[in-house]
Design a protein around this motif. Structure first.
Motif, PDB file in Angstrom:
ATOM      1  N   LEU A 156     -53.561  43.522  25.550  1.00  0.00           N
ATOM      2  CA  LEU A 156     -54.334  42.073  25.315  1.00  0.00           C
ATOM      3  C   LEU A 156     -55.473  42.859  24.573  1.00  0.00           C
ATOM      4  O   LEU A 156     -56.080  43.446  25.204  1.00  0.00           O
ATOM      5  CB  LEU A 156     -54.433  41.462  26.532  1.00  0.00           C
ATOM      6  CG  LEU A 156     -54.681  40.149  26.676  1.00  0.00           C
ATOM      7  CD1 LEU A 156     -53.716  39.388  25.782  1.00  0.00           C
ATOM      8  CD2 LEU A 156     -54.827  39.651  27.986  1.00  0.00           C
ATOM      9  N   HIS A 157     -55.943  41.878  23.450  1.00  0.00           N
ATOM     10  CA  HIS A 157     -57.350  42.346  22.840  1.00  0.00           C
ATOM     11  C   HIS A 157     -58.131  41.103  23.101  1.00  0.00           C
ATOM     12  O   HIS A 157     -58.081  40.004  23.056  1.00  0.00           O
ATOM     13  CB  HIS A 157     -57.099  42.467  21.384  1.00  0.00           C
ATOM     14  CG  HIS A 157     -56.067  43.530  21.074  1.00  0.00           C
ATOM     15  ND1 HIS A 157     -56.502  45.144  20.905  1.00  0.00           N
ATOM     16  CD2 HIS A 157     -54.821  43.796  20.912  1.00  0.00           C
ATOM     17  CE1 HIS A 157     -55.572  45.564  20.736  1.00  0.00           C
ATOM     18  NE2 HIS A 157     -54.576  45.013  20.682  1.00  0.00           N
ATOM     19  N   LEU A 158     -59.325  41.345  23.871  1.00  0.00           N
ATOM     20  CA  LEU A 158     -60.178  40.385  24.264  1.00  0.00           C
ATOM     21  C   LEU A 158     -61.623  40.556  23.543  1.00  0.00           C
ATOM     22  O   LEU A 158     -61.889  41.646  23.129  1.00  0.00           O
ATOM     23  CB  LEU A 158     -60.516  40.238  25.656  1.00  0.00           C
ATOM     24  CG  LEU A 158     -59.018  40.380  26.688  1.00  0.00           C
ATOM     25  CD1 LEU A 158     -59.460  40.471  28.058  1.00  0.00           C
ATOM     26  CD2 LEU A 158     -58.239  39.132  26.304  1.00  0.00           C
ATOM     27  N   VAL A 159     -62.432  39.399  23.468  1.00  0.00           N
ATOM     28  CA  VAL A 159     -63.711  39.595  23.209  1.00  0.00           C
ATOM     29  C   VAL A 159     -64.731  39.214  24.241  1.00  0.00           C
ATOM     30  O   VAL A 159     -64.403  37.922  24.863  1.00  0.00           O
ATOM     31  CB  VAL A 159     -64.116  38.870  21.739  1.00  0.00           C
ATOM     32  CG1 VAL A 159     -65.673  38.801  21.462  1.00  0.00           C
ATOM     33  CG2 VAL A 159     -63.313  39.394  20.733  1.00  0.00           C
ATOM     34  N   GLN A 195     -60.115  47.630  41.683  1.00  0.00           N
ATOM     35  CA  GLN A 195     -60.564  49.091  41.429  1.00  0.00           C
ATOM     36  C   GLN A 195     -59.609  49.804  40.604  1.00  0.00           C
ATOM     37  O   GLN A 195     -59.804  51.007  40.638  1.00  0.00           O
ATOM     38  CB  GLN A 195     -60.976  49.635  42.645  1.00  0.00           C
ATOM     39  CG  GLN A 195     -62.378  48.825  43.180  1.00  0.00           C
ATOM     40  CD  GLN A 195     -62.941  49.580  44.569  1.00  0.00           C
ATOM     41  OE1 GLN A 195     -62.075  50.091  45.215  1.00  0.00           O
ATOM     42  NE2 GLN A 195     -64.136  49.303  44.750  1.00  0.00           N
ATOM     43  N   VAL A 196     -58.763  49.242  40.028  1.00  0.00           N
ATOM     44  CA  VAL A 196     -57.904  50.146  39.382  1.00  0.00           C
ATOM     45  C   VAL A 196     -58.057  49.868  37.707  1.00  0.00           C
ATOM     46  O   VAL A 196     -58.259  48.635  37.152  1.00  0.00           O
ATOM     47  CB  VAL A 196     -56.143  49.590  39.623  1.00  0.00           C
ATOM     48  CG1 VAL A 196     -55.120  50.266  38.568  1.00  0.00           C
ATOM     49  CG2 VAL A 196     -55.804  49.828  40.929  1.00  0.00           C
ATOM     50  N   LYS A 197     -57.957  50.949  37.038  1.00  0.00           N
ATOM     51  CA  LYS A 197     -58.258  50.952  35.666  1.00  0.00           C
ATOM     52  C   LYS A 197     -57.092  50.259  34.933  1.00  0.00           C
ATOM     53  O   LYS A 197     -55.903  51.036  34.979  1.00  0.00           O
ATOM     54  CB  LYS A 197     -58.781  52.235  34.902  1.00  0.00           C
ATOM     55  CG  LYS A 197     -59.152  52.363  33.585  1.00  0.00           C
ATOM     56  CD  LYS A 197     -59.381  53.778  33.082  1.00  0.00           C
ATOM     57  CE  LYS A 197     -59.842  53.478  31.522  1.00  0.00           C
ATOM     58  NZ  LYS A 197     -60.212  54.914  31.112  1.00  0.00           N
ATOM     59  N   HIS A 249     -59.884  46.075  25.437  1.00  0.00           N
ATOM     60  CA  HIS A 249     -58.310  46.405  25.301  1.00  0.00           C
ATOM     61  C   HIS A 249     -57.781  46.329  26.839  1.00  0.00           C
ATOM     62  O   HIS A 249     -58.148  47.077  27.562  1.00  0.00           O
ATOM     63  CB  HIS A 249     -58.021  47.583  24.601  1.00  0.00           C
ATOM     64  CG  HIS A 249     -56.283  47.598  24.526  1.00  0.00           C
ATOM     65  ND1 HIS A 249     -56.205  48.811  25.389  1.00  0.00           N
ATOM     66  CD2 HIS A 249     -55.429  47.029  24.078  1.00  0.00           C
ATOM     67  CE1 HIS A 249     -54.695  48.806  25.024  1.00  0.00           C
ATOM     68  NE2 HIS A 249     -54.130  47.618  24.250  1.00  0.00           N
ATOM     69  N   ILE A 250     -56.710  45.377  27.138  1.00  0.00           N
ATOM     70  CA  ILE A 250     -56.125  45.679  28.427  1.00  0.00           C
ATOM     71  C   ILE A 250     -54.622  46.330  28.086  1.00  0.00           C
ATOM     72  O   ILE A 250     -54.012  45.981  27.085  1.00  0.00           O
ATOM     73  CB  ILE A 250     -55.845  44.260  28.915  1.00  0.00           C
ATOM     74  CG1 ILE A 250     -57.386  43.579  29.162  1.00  0.00           C
ATOM     75  CG2 ILE A 250     -55.351  44.378  30.354  1.00  0.00           C
ATOM     76  CD1 ILE A 250     -58.235  44.179  30.023  1.00  0.00           C
ATOM     77  N   TYR A 264     -50.648  45.421  32.066  1.00  0.00           N
ATOM     78  CA  TYR A 264     -51.819  44.604  32.985  1.00  0.00           C
ATOM     79  C   TYR A 264     -52.124  43.270  32.200  1.00  0.00           C
ATOM     80  O   TYR A 264     -53.142  42.649  32.687  1.00  0.00           O
ATOM     81  CB  TYR A 264     -52.813  45.381  33.216  1.00  0.00           C
ATOM     82  CG  TYR A 264     -52.630  46.624  33.931  1.00  0.00           C
ATOM     83  CD1 TYR A 264     -52.075  46.721  35.219  1.00  0.00           C
ATOM     84  CD2 TYR A 264     -52.619  48.019  33.445  1.00  0.00           C
ATOM     85  CE1 TYR A 264     -51.881  47.840  35.952  1.00  0.00           C
ATOM     86  CE2 TYR A 264     -52.528  49.272  34.106  1.00  0.00           C
ATOM     87  CZ  TYR A 264     -51.851  49.151  35.413  1.00  0.00           C
ATOM     88  OH  TYR A 264     -51.674  50.190  35.887  1.00  0.00           O
ATOM     89  N   SER A 265     -51.306  42.969  31.101  1.00  0.00           N
ATOM     90  CA  SER A 265     -51.789  41.964  30.334  1.00  0.00           C
ATOM     91  C   SER A 265     -51.673  40.597  31.178  1.00  0.00           C
ATOM     92  O   SER A 265     -52.237  39.410  30.683  1.00  0.00           O
ATOM     93  CB  SER A 265     -51.221  41.864  28.703  1.00  0.00           C
ATOM     94  OG  SER A 265     -49.971  41.673  28.931  1.00  0.00           O
TER      95      SER A 265
END
Length: 766
Positions: free
Chosen positions: A397-400, A419-421, A442-443, A447-448
């Motif tokens: 997932l790409h976010l701004v 607290q999980v990357k 970027h996710i 996790y997206s």
């Protein structure tokens, strides 16, 4: 007695058998003469530069190993410009159809060169004249070629053209090799039409024509190639013949074995050597950061795989950069297009972590990220100063995110969920108007699903302190975010809708509390997003009641959809009939308004509906502020004028230069020949307006000039000079008349009449 028979007489003949012999001899002579005539050769003349190696009555004309003529005479060409030797040839009668203007003659004699020995058979049979039939008009005069012509294109086999930067040691008849087996030869060479390249014509024997495919690569195999290093010395040559006479070799790359057959009309490139042909693609790269790079040793890497190397390095004259040449694997050819990125990778240790660790072992290297396949091919690039953001085509997932400041964030800072990357910061830059920081995030794909329209992001860098009488609370997301910065998020409503936008936009809040504050989400459709961005305030009577959280294009691409959160009076605002509009600065000669937005930025104003109405979460913003619908107290009048002039709603109505009212509206009269201006007089000043009052347009200035009294300039007020205005006067008693009635109509004059400005009635105000 027997009588003797009488003798019969007949005429004597003049023919005698002896005449048979002369007649037979005459017939034989005529047959021999006809045969000599019919078998007589055809005489032609061929001009040679000199007569060396040509003998009359001995030198033959040979075509494909068969004698078809002979030299009968040699004479000097005394009349021509070249002063050569004219050889008279007697050609067989069968050759007559081929004696055309395009036919070519040349002398074949023994020749020894670097390319080999030719004409060896003439050592036994002697020199001969070779002929190549052509087309054209019949002729009997020819000029011999100085040497044998190139092989004709109609000879069975494959005829190709190669383009090279230089000829090298190639010559006519230089061999062409495939796997060190000669499969053809060089036909000819010449400068190209552009005068910057050399065109080399090749002939491949028919049985080897199938070896040349569309993606076959040719290289100059002349001489020997020596590659020396710490590991030893490597010597490479194609054959002994290519060392002496030059030569060309070719091969098809392993990954192109399924390449289609070549089109002979399309030229091939002739590479300089084997390595250049093997690397396949030459790329020019501009570098500004070139520390630790070594020509011939620095690799070009793609996802841990070596796809090329740096071949040459040239420092710019100003020492500010360098131009390098890369040799890349042919498999990268389809991806060397616009959008391809190069950058230098070196070991780096920062608070965000350790990057480029592999460069500690193999040394600094150049990384490659291919562009989108099918784009416009490109061979010249400029390297980036740092690694580019993750490609939008990468899984995940790409976010701004929009933030007021960067804080301690940097590329590689973690994105945390409980607290999980789950992702990382890929890039950051200022927004177009330089008012905010835009972060690319970027996710990871797994996790997206954690992100939807209810997700809230906040800056989790450093530590948070909360203190009071009960003690001090210290909070940090993780040790990494404490040192390197980071972003955390939560999704209050896991069942909320997910956006189908390719790149979603969110606000980055300063802390968790502001991110998760209560409120009601609504959608507002605006004509365009100029001046708006996530974080834009929504205000009511100067108080902030909400904020814009996200922006996206509408489905029909005709508007911008704002995702907003109302945090105060949400239930009153989210009702049918509530109005929104964008407040922008207004600056002109006649009006200035909302100048504060020049500093604070534009915002959305809201006007809640007065009465209770149905709940509504989607709104369409007005293009301009709504007109005030609240009915104000006072005396309403109608002023009739031939034209509007500079009068508009809001301009003042003054009495003795004191504002006592304003214009509220204007319209055309029923017959369209007049303009009806609606004015409102404040309640306190209603007694000033009488039936005998006179109104005039007070806009601009009035000038009164005379020869002896000079020039007098008059204006009602500075506001009236700039914005326009209306003034009125009421005559003295008893001419003033009774009080004006609501809705009464008065004429609006262009200027005050004589004596109007001198009126000064005494009227008691309430």
């Amino acid at each position: 007695m027997n009588e003797l028979p009488l003798a019969k007489t007949r005429p004597a003949s003049n023919w005698s058998a002896i005449w048979v012999l002369p007649l037979l001899a005459l017939a034989i002579g005529a047959w021999l003469a006809w045969r000599a005539y019919s078998e007589a050769g055809i005489e032609i003349h061929v001009l040679f530069d000199n007569g060396a190696g040509i003998q009359a009555g001995k030198t033959e004309v040979i075509f494909k190993g068969i004698a078809i003529g002979k030299v009968t005479e040699l004479t000097l060409d005394r009349g021509g410009l070249r002063h050569g030797v004219i050889a008279t040839l007697e050609m067989n009668k069968d050759a007559e159809p081929h004696l055309l203007s395009g036919t070519r003659f040349w002398l074949v004699k023994p020749s020894v060169s670097l390319a080999g020995i030719t004409g060896l058979e003439t050592l036994v049979s002697g020199n001969y004249i070779a002929v190549s039939p052509g087309e054209g008009e019949p002729t009997r005069d020819y000029t011999a070629l100085p040497e044998a012509p190139p092989l004709a294109d109609d000879v069975p086999g494959l005829h190709l053209t190669l383009k090279a930067e230089r000829l090298g040691s190639l010559s006519k008849d230089s061999p062409v090799f495939h796997k060190q087996i000669q499969v053809g030869r060089v036909k000819s060479y010449a400068l190209g039409d552009d005068q910057s390249t050399v065109e080399v014509k090749l002939f491949i024997e028919p049985q080897y024509a199938g070896l040349v495919r569309k993606h076959t690569r040719f290289w100059n195999a002349s001489g020997i190639s020596i590659d020396a290093g710490l590991s030893g010395v490597k010597v490479r040559t194609e054959s002994l013949a290519s060392i002496v006479a030059g030569g060309i070799a070719f091969a098809t790359p392993e990954h192109r074995k399924d390449s289609p057959a070549t089109d002979p009309s399309i030229p091939f490139r002739l590479y300089e050597d084997y390595d250049a042909a093997q690397a396949g693609i030459r790329v020019s790269l501009k570098l500004y950061d070139f520390e630790g790079l070594d020509p011939g040793r620095t690799p070009v890497m793609y996802k841990g795989i070596e796809v090329g190397h740096m071949k040459t390095f040239k420092l710019d004259t100003d020492l500010g950069g360098a131009q390098v040449e890369l040799m890349l694997d042919p498999r990268t050819e389809d991806y060397l297009v616009e959008g391809t990125d190069f950058w230098v990778v070196r070991p780096s240790i920062s608070l965000a972590g350790i990057t480029g660790l592999e460069a500690l072992v193999k040394g600094n290297y150049i990384a490659l990220r291919p562009g989108e396949r099918g784009g416009r091919a490109q061979r010249e690039f400029e390297a980036r100063l740092k690694a580019p953001p993750l490609d939008l085509g990468a899984p995940g997932l790409h976010l701004v995110l929009f933030s007021d400041n960067l804080g301690s964030m940097e590329v590689g800072s973690p994105i945390l969920y409980r607290q999980v990357k789950v992702g990382s910061v890929q890039s950051f830059q200022l927004s177009r108007d330089d008012s905010q920081v835009v972060l690319g995030v970027h996710i990871e794909p797994e996790y997206s699903h954690l992100v939807n329209t209810s997700t809230r992001f906040w800056n989790s860098s450093g530590i948070t302190l909360k203190g009071g009488l009960s003690g001090v609370e210290v909070k940090s997301e993780s040790l990494q975010t404490l040192l390197a910065g980071g972003i955390a998020f939560e999704t209050p409503d896991p069942q909320a809708a997910r956006s189908d936008q390719r790149v979603q936009r969110f606000s980055l809040y300063a802390d968790r509390d502001s991110a998760l504050q209560a409120g009601l989400q609504i959608g507002i459709r605006v004509a365009n997003g100029d001046g708006l961005q996530p974080g834009t305030a929504i205000r009511y009577k100067g108080l902030e009641v909400g904020k814009v959280e996200s922006m996206s294009l509408s489905d029909d691409l005709q508007a911008v959809m704002l995702g907003a959160r109302i945090t105060q009076a949400a239930e009153r605002i989210a009702r049918d009939g509530t109005q929104f509009w964008v407040v922008k600065p207004e600056l002109s000669l006649t009006r200035t308004a909302n100048l504060g937005t020049l500093i604070s930025g534009q915002y959305l104003e809201v006007q809640p509906v007065e009465k209770s109405a149905a709940r509504r979460l989607e709104f369409v913003a007005l293009s301009s502020p709504p007109r005030q619908t609240v009915r104000e107290e006072g005396l309403r009048l109608v002023l009739s004028a031939p034209r509007r002039g500079s009068i508009k709603p809001g301009v003042i109505v003054s009495y003795r230069e004191v504002p006592v009212g304003k214009v509220v509206d204007f319209e055309l009269g029923p017959t369209s020949d007049r303009v009806l201006i609606h004015a409102l007089i404040e309640p306190r000043y209603v007694p000033l307006v009488r039936s005998g009052s006179r109104f005039w347009n007070a806009s601009g200035i009035g000038v009164d000039a005379g020869l002896f009294k000079g020039v007098k300039v008059r204006t009602e007020s500075l506001e009236a000079l700039i914005e326009g205005g209306i003034a009125f006067a009421t005559p003295n008693n008893p001419e003033m008349g009774g009080p004006a009635q609501p809705g009464q109509t008065f004429a609006l004059f262009d200027e005050p009449g004589e004596g109007w400005l001198d009126w000064a009635p005494k009227i008691v105000l309430e």
